[in-house]
Write a protein that holds these residues in place. Structure first.
Motif, PDB file in Angstrom:
ATOM      1  N   ALA A  82      17.094  19.301 -13.636  1.00 48.55           N
ATOM      2  CA  ALA A  82      18.125  18.680 -14.463  1.00 48.55           C
ATOM      3  C   ALA A  82      17.644  17.767 -15.388  1.00 48.55           C
ATOM      4  O   ALA A  82      17.053  16.831 -14.787  1.00 48.55           O
ATOM      5  N   GLY A  83      17.904  17.785 -16.490  1.00 51.00           N
ATOM      6  CA  GLY A  83      17.156  16.756 -17.577  1.00 51.00           C
ATOM      7  C   GLY A  83      18.068  15.571 -17.490  1.00 51.00           C
ATOM      8  O   GLY A  83      19.479  15.549 -17.161  1.00 51.00           O
ATOM      9  N   PRO A  84      17.608  14.326 -18.112  1.00 46.84           N
ATOM     10  CA  PRO A  84      18.335  13.095 -18.020  1.00 46.84           C
ATOM     11  C   PRO A  84      19.477  13.360 -18.807  1.00 46.84           C
ATOM     12  O   PRO A  84      19.448  13.930 -20.045  1.00 46.84           O
ATOM     13  N   ALA A  85      20.435  12.462 -19.084  1.00 48.37           N
ATOM     14  CA  ALA A  85      21.384  12.244 -20.069  1.00 48.37           C
ATOM     15  C   ALA A  85      21.558  10.564 -20.185  1.00 48.37           C
ATOM     16  O   ALA A  85      21.307   9.884 -19.710  1.00 48.37           O
ATOM     17  N   VAL A  86      21.776  10.284 -21.531  1.00 46.87           N
ATOM     18  CA  VAL A  86      21.550   8.840 -21.978  1.00 46.87           C
ATOM     19  C   VAL A  86      22.917   8.576 -22.819  1.00 46.87           C
ATOM     20  O   VAL A  86      23.092   9.324 -23.830  1.00 46.87           O
ATOM     21  N   ALA A  87      23.776   7.661 -22.405  1.00 47.05           N
ATOM     22  CA  ALA A  87      24.666   7.185 -23.115  1.00 47.05           C
ATOM     23  C   ALA A  87      25.150   5.807 -22.947  1.00 47.05           C
ATOM     24  O   ALA A  87      25.232   5.232 -21.663  1.00 47.05           O
ATOM     25  N   ASP A  88      25.364   4.911 -23.897  1.00 52.62           N
ATOM     26  CA  ASP A  88      26.034   3.670 -23.794  1.00 52.62           C
ATOM     27  C   ASP A  88      25.286   2.541 -22.858  1.00 52.62           C
ATOM     28  O   ASP A  88      25.630   2.092 -22.110  1.00 52.62           O
ATOM     29  N   GLY A  89      23.908   2.888 -22.765  1.00 55.91           N
ATOM     30  CA  GLY A  89      22.902   1.961 -22.288  1.00 55.91           C
ATOM     31  C   GLY A  89      22.777   2.133 -20.824  1.00 55.91           C
ATOM     32  O   GLY A  89      21.965   1.595 -20.068  1.00 55.91           O
ATOM     33  N   ARG A  90      22.981   3.366 -20.643  1.00 59.16           N
ATOM     34  CA  ARG A  90      22.735   3.998 -19.118  1.00 59.16           C
ATOM     35  C   ARG A  90      22.099   5.396 -19.364  1.00 59.16           C
ATOM     36  O   ARG A  90      22.333   6.162 -20.196  1.00 59.16           O
ATOM     37  N   VAL A  91      21.262   5.494 -18.114  1.00 60.48           N
ATOM     38  CA  VAL A  91      20.688   7.015 -18.119  1.00 60.48           C
ATOM     39  C   VAL A  91      20.961   7.530 -16.972  1.00 60.48           C
ATOM     40  O   VAL A  91      21.029   6.978 -15.614  1.00 60.48           O
ATOM     41  N   PHE A  92      21.473   8.806 -16.939  1.00 61.41           N
ATOM     42  CA  PHE A  92      22.037   9.478 -15.538  1.00 61.41           C
ATOM     43  C   PHE A  92      20.913  10.658 -15.349  1.00 61.41           C
ATOM     44  O   PHE A  92      20.817  11.462 -16.258  1.00 61.41           O
ATOM     45  N   VAL A  93      20.474  10.579 -14.050  1.00 57.95           N
ATOM     46  CA  VAL A  93      19.361  11.656 -13.762  1.00 57.95           C
ATOM     47  C   VAL A  93      20.132  12.121 -12.401  1.00 57.95           C
ATOM     48  O   VAL A  93      20.421  11.409 -11.437  1.00 57.95           O
ATOM     49  N   PHE A  94      19.944  13.591 -12.211  1.00 56.18           N
ATOM     50  CA  PHE A  94      20.675  14.168 -11.158  1.00 56.18           C
ATOM     51  C   PHE A  94      19.480  14.773 -10.291  1.00 56.18           C
ATOM     52  O   PHE A  94      18.684  15.529 -10.691  1.00 56.18           O
ATOM     53  N   ASP A  95      19.385  14.592  -8.902  1.00 52.48           N
ATOM     54  CA  ASP A  95      18.577  15.106  -8.205  1.00 52.48           C
ATOM     55  C   ASP A  95      18.488  15.578  -6.694  1.00 52.48           C
ATOM     56  O   ASP A  95      20.018  15.501  -6.496  1.00 52.48           O
ATOM     57  N   TYR A  96      17.989  16.236  -6.113  1.00 54.25           N
ATOM     58  CA  TYR A  96      18.161  16.662  -4.678  1.00 54.25           C
ATOM     59  C   TYR A  96      17.015  15.833  -3.714  1.00 54.25           C
ATOM     60  O   TYR A  96      15.960  16.069  -3.946  1.00 54.25           O
ATOM     61  N   GLN A  97      17.695  15.125  -2.772  1.00 55.76           N
ATOM     62  CA  GLN A  97      16.983  14.634  -1.736  1.00 55.76           C
ATOM     63  C   GLN A  97      16.860  15.475  -0.547  1.00 55.76           C
ATOM     64  O   GLN A  97      17.688  15.554   0.328  1.00 55.76           O
ATOM     65  N   ARG A  98      15.858  16.138  -0.070  1.00 58.90           N
ATOM     66  CA  ARG A  98      15.986  17.067   0.946  1.00 58.90           C
ATOM     67  C   ARG A  98      15.511  16.332   2.044  1.00 58.90           C
ATOM     68  O   ARG A  98      14.619  15.405   2.394  1.00 58.90           O
ATOM     69  N   SER A  99      16.210  16.660   3.119  1.00 56.78           N
ATOM     70  CA  SER A  99      16.102  16.303   4.524  1.00 56.78           C
ATOM     71  C   SER A  99      15.583  17.263   5.672  1.00 56.78           C
ATOM     72  O   SER A  99      14.847  16.759   6.650  1.00 56.78           O
ATOM     73  N   ALA A 100      15.836  18.473   5.307  1.00 61.03           N
ATOM     74  CA  ALA A 100      15.196  19.432   6.465  1.00 61.03           C
ATOM     75  C   ALA A 100      15.026  20.852   5.618  1.00 61.03           C
ATOM     76  O   ALA A 100      15.864  21.192   4.495  1.00 61.03           O
ATOM     77  N   GLY A 101      13.982  21.499   6.137  1.00 60.37           N
ATOM     78  CA  GLY A 101      13.836  22.939   5.350  1.00 60.37           C
ATOM     79  C   GLY A 101      12.877  22.985   4.828  1.00 60.37           C
ATOM     80  O   GLY A 101      12.128  21.987   4.294  1.00 60.37           O
ATOM     81  N   GLU A 102      12.282  24.222   4.388  1.00 63.36           N
ATOM     82  CA  GLU A 102      11.041  24.395   3.793  1.00 63.36           C
ATOM     83  C   GLU A 102      11.301  24.965   2.142  1.00 63.36           C
ATOM     84  O   GLU A 102      11.942  26.069   2.075  1.00 63.36           O
ATOM     85  N   ALA A 103      11.115  24.245   1.368  1.00 57.79           N
ATOM     86  CA  ALA A 103      11.409  24.720  -0.076  1.00 57.79           C
ATOM     87  C   ALA A 103      10.335  25.570  -0.702  1.00 57.79           C
ATOM     88  O   ALA A 103       9.258  25.159  -1.244  1.00 57.79           O
ATOM     89  N   VAL A 104      10.385  26.787  -0.312  1.00 58.60           N
ATOM     90  CA  VAL A 104       9.555  27.813  -0.959  1.00 58.60           C
ATOM     91  C   VAL A 104      10.191  28.708  -2.043  1.00 58.60           C
ATOM     92  O   VAL A 104      11.367  28.872  -2.119  1.00 58.60           O
ATOM     93  N   ASN A 105       9.472  28.680  -3.169  1.00 61.89           N
ATOM     94  CA  ASN A 105       9.748  29.512  -4.270  1.00 61.89           C
ATOM     95  C   ASN A 105       9.398  30.907  -4.338  1.00 61.89           C
ATOM     96  O   ASN A 105       8.484  31.126  -4.502  1.00 61.89           O
ATOM     97  N   SER A 106      10.393  31.533  -4.052  1.00 61.73           N
ATOM     98  CA  SER A 106      10.396  33.045  -3.999  1.00 61.73           C
ATOM     99  C   SER A 106      11.517  33.700  -4.858  1.00 61.73           C
ATOM    100  O   SER A 106      12.524  33.364  -4.851  1.00 61.73           O
ATOM    101  N   PRO A 107      10.832  34.375  -5.735  1.00 59.68           N
ATOM    102  CA  PRO A 107      12.196  35.181  -6.543  1.00 59.68           C
ATOM    103  C   PRO A 107      12.700  36.394  -5.983  1.00 59.68           C
ATOM    104  O   PRO A 107      13.907  36.410  -6.543  1.00 59.68           O
TER     105      PRO A 107
END
Length: 465
Positions: A82-107
């Motif tokens: 997700a790209g950032p958004a910027v409005a009225d002096g604020r930057v909004f960034v959306f992320d995922y903080q992983r706590s368990a599991g293996e992040a494998v990129n499989s199509p």
């Protein structure tokens, strides 16, 4: 989990009228005039204020100097597309903080993870965290780095759509939850294998996004309450955000779904017209782009179509369809369509390609934006899904180009080729795709600043002359 900076420490976030209240009238008018002249643009959602990939702020550099751009600040974050958004002096960034599991990129399969999706609000000038909204969100998707949808800022509210279909409306000032909907629980929607990715579009009092399912391919919500105003289309969700155009004297909501492009009445979901277009793997991703009375849409495989929009009614005529090794087949980066030429990264060749709108013939290609170190063999066979995010500087022929290697460039794009005016390495490529290190996130441009993220940090770079 939220932390809010006291208002006394955020005076630059207040409106100019509030900050200078009590000054003599003459001084007030002088400051107001200067403030208006130097007003910075916002980037309140995906592809900017007009959702057209055009950045019109004045006072921007014409070329990137040899030493690169000065970093104003950097702030640690977690994973996401997700790209950032910027409005009225604020930057909004959306992320995922992983706590368990293996992040494998499989199509072909889904990764199962535990973690939280987070919307973080930062001070646009300093990068200081203002507040954070997070919620538990187990993932079962492919390419599970994090959310796909750029936050959408509208007045006092910011809207986020997570990878598993959690749609939240939050207060921009403190991150308090206003309302929430779950596409899985509330609509029985199936999560696409690559997650929900249809950046919410707000027009008036309505919020539009793809949900998926019988009669609910696209849904219009009341932006203030989350109530459903209307639902339309029997289709899976796909990955493309809806867009609003005006053609044939009519406002039309364009939905590019896995089965085609459909024009709807934005007030009630009535279908105006549909053109069949079915990308492989239901990967309708890039927004159909308009130049005058022409509209171009493309997707994975060799699926593309050029349409002419009617001038006197909501209708479209098919002009041509793309052939393999002709036209442009966009993956996760929407192309620009300017003065009869399409500029975009091609999912097969992996280069930035210019295409003539008259017949789909390719004018030129360059690997400089997508894979500057590509070998001659790679250039011959292609760099699969090589990606560059292209943003036009006003109505000029100069563009900000952010490549998947983490390089930001300024370049002239026209019928003669890709003419680079400097580049620098902004962030590291922390993701992976097809054996390449990549960063697949559209930057935000506002306040004469480039806001660029990867899976570890978001950084602000000075673009001012």
């Amino acid at each position: 989990m939220k932390s809010v900076i006291p208002i006394a420490n955020r005076s630059h976030l207040l409106s100019p009228a509030v900050r200078i209240a009590g000054l003599p009238l003459g001084l007030f008018l002088m400051i107001a005039a200067v403030t208006t002249e130097a007003r910075a643009d916002d980037w309140p959602g995906w592809m900017g204020a007009g959702r057209d990939g055009v950045y019109s702020e004045s006072g921007i550099i014409d070329a990137i100097p040899p030493g690169g751009l000065k970093a104003k600040w950097r702030h640690p974050i977690a994973g996401g597309y997700a790209g950032p958004a910027v409005a009225d002096g604020r930057v909004f960034v959306f992320d995922y903080q992983r706590s368990a599991g293996e992040a494998v990129n499989s199509p072909n399969s889904r990764a199962n993870l535990q973690g939280v999706e987070r919307l973080i609000a930062l001070d646009a000038e300093t990068g200081e965290e203002l507040w954070k909204h997070q919620y538990d969100c187990p993932y079962s998707i492919s390419y599970p780095a994090g959310p796909r949808c750029t936050p959408t800022v509208d007045g006092d509210h910011v809207y986020i759509l997570g990878s598993e279909g959690d749609l939240h409306c939050l207060n921009v000032a403190n991150g308090d939850l206003v309302w929430a909907r779950s596409f899985k629980k509330d609509f029985g929607a199936e999560v696409p294998i690559w997650g929900f990715a249809s950046h919410p579009l707000i027009i008036g009092d309505l919020l539009y996004t793809m949900v998926g399912g019988d009669g609910q391919g696209i849904v219009a919500f009341d932006k203030n309450t989350g109530d459903v105003r209307w639902k339309a289309l029997d289709t899976n969700a796909g990955y493309c955000p809806p867009t609003l155009i005006e053609a044939g004297g009519t406002r039309q909501l364009i939905a590019f779904h896995p089965n085609g492009i459909t024009s709807l009445n934005p007030t009630n979901g009535e279908v105006f017209w549909t053109v069949d277009l079915a990308p492989m793997y239901e990967m309708s991703i890039a927004r159909p782009m308009v130049d005058g009375d022409l509209m171009y849409a493309s997707g994975i495989g060799s699926e593309s179509v050029m349409l002419r929009l009617s001038s006197d009614q909501p209708a479209a005529e098919e002009l041509w369809r793309g052939e393999r090794d002709e036209a442009l087949y966009s993956s996760n980066a929407t192309p620009m369509f300017v003065d009869g030429i399409l500029y975009g990264s091609d999912c097969h060749q992996g280069s930035l390609i210019a295409v003539d709108a008259k017949d789909g013939s390719r004018i030129w290609q360059s690997f400089r934006p997508t894979a500057p170190d590509a070998t001659e063999r790679q250039k011959k066979v292609g760099v699969k899904h090589g990606t560059a995010f292209v943003t036009r500087l006003g109505q000029s022929d100069r563009y900000l180009v952010f490549g998947q290697t983490g390089d930001l460039m300024i370049a002239t794009l026209d019928e003669t080729g890709f003419h680079e005016h400097g580049r620098f390495h902004a962030v590291d490529a922390t993701g992976e795709a097809f054996g390449n290190d990549v960063v697949w996130t559209h930057p935000a441009y506002a306040n004469r600043t480039a806001y660029i993220r990867n899976d570890k940090e978001i950084a602000a770079f000075d673009l001012s002359k």
